[in-house]
Design an enzyme around this catalytic site. Structure first.
Site, short mmCIF file in Angstrom:
data_model
loop_
_atom_site.label_atom_id
_atom_site.label_comp_id
_atom_site.label_asym_id
_atom_site.label_seq_id
_atom_site.Cartn_x
_atom_site.Cartn_y
_atom_site.Cartn_z
N SER A 1 -36.59 40.54 -49.28
CA SER A 1 -37.71 40.32 -48.37
C SER A 1 -37.84 41.57 -47.50
O SER A 1 -38.93 42.06 -47.25
CB SER A 1 -37.50 39.07 -47.51
N ALA A 2 -36.68 42.08 -47.05
CA ALA A 2 -36.57 43.36 -46.35
C ALA A 2 -37.68 43.59 -45.33
O ALA A 2 -38.40 44.57 -45.39
CB ALA A 2 -36.52 44.49 -47.35
N TYR B 1 -38.70 29.65 -45.53
CA TYR B 1 -37.33 29.49 -45.05
C TYR B 1 -37.07 30.14 -43.70
O TYR B 1 -36.04 29.89 -43.09
CB TYR B 1 -36.31 29.96 -46.09
N ASP C 1 -22.94 40.33 -52.18
CA ASP C 1 -22.06 39.19 -52.52
C ASP C 1 -22.05 38.11 -51.43
O ASP C 1 -21.35 37.11 -51.54
CB ASP C 1 -20.63 39.67 -52.82
N ASP C 2 -22.87 38.29 -50.38
CA ASP C 2 -22.89 37.33 -49.28
C ASP C 2 -23.53 35.99 -49.68
O ASP C 2 -23.41 35.01 -48.96
CB ASP C 2 -23.65 37.91 -48.07
N ASP D 1 -50.08 12.38 -15.56
CA ASP D 1 -50.82 13.17 -16.56
C ASP D 1 -52.32 12.89 -16.43
O ASP D 1 -52.94 12.27 -17.28
CB ASP D 1 -50.29 12.76 -17.96
C1 SPV Z 1 -49.61 15.38 -24.49
O1 SPV Z 1 -48.53 15.64 -25.03
O2 SPV Z 1 -49.84 15.59 -23.31
C2 SPV Z 1 -50.71 14.81 -25.30
C3 SPV Z 1 -50.38 14.01 -26.47
O3 SPV Z 1 -51.84 14.97 -24.93
S1 SPV Z 1 -50.34 12.37 -25.97
O4 SPV Z 1 -49.40 12.26 -24.86
O5 SPV Z 1 -49.92 11.58 -27.11
O6 SPV Z 1 -51.68 12.01 -25.54
MG MG Z 2 -52.02 15.68 -22.97
#
Ligand code: SPV
Ligand code: MG
Length: 437
Positions: free
Chosen positions: A9-10, A43, A91-92, A206
């Site tokens: 991959s280097a 990976y 050989d790793d 929230d």
């Molecule tokens: C959050 O993670 O704030 C989201 C997803 O908006 S949920 O809480 O499921 O609404």
């Molecule tokens: Mg949210």
């Protein structure tokens, strides 16, 4: 001239690679099987240098006669096509995650009498150490922002974990699961800065109370110590005039994407479902907000996703599909997120079936908090492109901290809590890169 096949991959080229090529040259004409970006992404992280650039580098290395793409970690397809006399490798790989691939190479070569030559692993060069250093150097806003779009093009799906501060960011950045039996290794692709978790870690509800200035502080805290792409939970996106301004700010920081939801009024967390008052915005008005954001953005890479709350608010799949089309067609959204709090996942599966009839390739994001019995692979088969584990750092940390606090109260000392719930401070310090020990 015998054919010698060397797979690499280097992404970061060092003397160990040159040793292997020099050794290969002794046996014949060296063909490099260069892992494609897709193969590397299965990976580990996306390569720092893309396939075409790595190809040019290899074509100009002394002793390399040809460079061909190797599309999987498994050599079989290329070996069958080229039938080399020799494969050369360090050989790793005799133990660890590549052991299975090695065994397959030996078995495939045996079909035409080919041989595996193993070169002593070059000591004192650690690819992953060099890569970590380079990743920090190339962690500019432009590079970081572009990573999500690159991943969407290269991976069947992108898996994302919640990060809400520097420490949870580091956990998302560095967590790795190696399955030696299966010969696979997995990491998270990116981070979700959740409104729920960002607010909860601050002890706040929230409801869009934590303002963007504060959310940006969280993002910057995470960005300072990590390199993976960030998707921001942008709540409703606020007023259109503010949203267009904020899009530019987020781009400048190097955030890869924002998701905004089609709710209006006082936003309530979706997981309350219809237990809370969830007022949906007019879909055409919401599309205008998305469109304004798309028009305002200055970079090509930034993505704006429209989050559909019709299922959360109890309006059903027809309404969700109608809205999805409006957001894509009128809003020019880069993709959609469909949310549900139903536990059986049925409405999400049906939504995806219908949405995929409409569009095969518009990215769809799922947040399977409620229907977490389904694996990422299953959700991907349903049609998902990004899967977000939205609140699991918060929800796992909270009970651990609460148990610890209650134990100290119960025992009038911290001995029991330390033994049962705490790791040693040295271990904590070792999580933080750059700490002197
Ligand atoms: C959050 O993670 O704030 C989201 C997803 O908006 S949920 O809480 O499921 O609404
Ligand atoms: Mg949210």
């Amino acid at each position: 001239m015998p054919k010698v096949y060397i797979a690499m991959s280097a992404d970061v080229l060092h003397q160990g690679h040159i040793n292997v090529i020099n050794e290969g040259q002794k046996y014949g004409e060296v063909i490099i099987g260069l892992l494609t970006d897709e193969a590397i992404a299965t990976y580990k992280r996306l390569p720092i240098i893309s396939y075409n650039e790595r190809k040019v580098i290899f074509e100009n290395i002394k002793g390399v006669s040809q460079v061909v793409p190797q599309k999987t970690l498994d050599y079989t397809e290329n070996l069958e096509a080229l039938k080399p006399d020799y494969v050369v490798h360090g050989d790793d790989w005799r133990s660890g995650v590549q052991k299975i691939i090695r065994e397959k190479v030996i078995a495939t070569l045996a079909k035409w009498g080919g041989k595996l030559i193993e070169v002593a692993y070059t000591k004192n060069v650690s690819c992953s150490e060099i890569e970590t250093k380079v990743r920090i150097l190339e962690n500019t806003p432009d590079n970081r922002r572009a990573k999500l779009r690159r991943m969407l093009a290269l991976k069947p799906y992108v898996n994302v974990m919640e990060a809400s501060n520097g420490l949870t960011g580091l956990i998302c950045e560095n967590s790795k699961y190696v399955d030696e039996e299966a010969g696979t290794s997995r990491e998270f692709d990116g981070m979700w800065v959740s409104s729920l978790c960002d607010s909860s870690f601050k002890g706040k509800p929230d409801i869009e109370l934590v303002d963007l200035t504060s959310r940006i502080r969280t993002i910057e805290e995470i960005m300072e110590v990590t390199t993976k792409p960030i998707i921001l939970d942008g709540d409703t996106g606020g007023k259109t005039e503010h949203f267009t301004y904020n899009v530019k700010t987020l781009e400048r920081l190097g955030v890869s994407a924002i998701i905004i939801e089609d709710k209006t009024g006082l936003k309530q967390n979706s997981l309350f479902g219809t237990d809370a008052k969830q007022v949906l915005d007019d879909p055409h008005e919401f599309a205008k907000k998305i469109k304004a954001g798309k028009t305002a953005q200055v970079t090509r890479d930034f993505l704006i996703f429209a989050r559909i709350e019709a299922l959360i608010a109890g309006y059903g799949i027809d309404e969700a599909i109608t809205r999805a089309k409006i957001y894509v067609e009128e809003g020019c959204a880069d993709g959609i997120m469909i949310h549900s709090k139903e536990k059986d996942g049925a409405e999400i599966k049906e939504f995806l079936r219908r949405f995929r009839e409409y569009s095969k390739d518009i990215p769809v994001i799922l947040v399977p908090t409620s229907y977490n019995q389904f694996t990422e692979d299953e959700l991907c088969k349903w049609g998902a492109n990004i899967i977000i584990h939205a609140n699991h750092m918060l929800r796992s940390a909270y009970p651990a901290m609460k148990n610890c606090a209650e134990s100290v109260l119960k025992h009038h000392r911290s001995l029991e809590a330390s033994e049962k719930y705490c790791i040693g401070i040295k271990e904590v310090l070792s999580l933080i890169p750059g700490t002197k020990q």
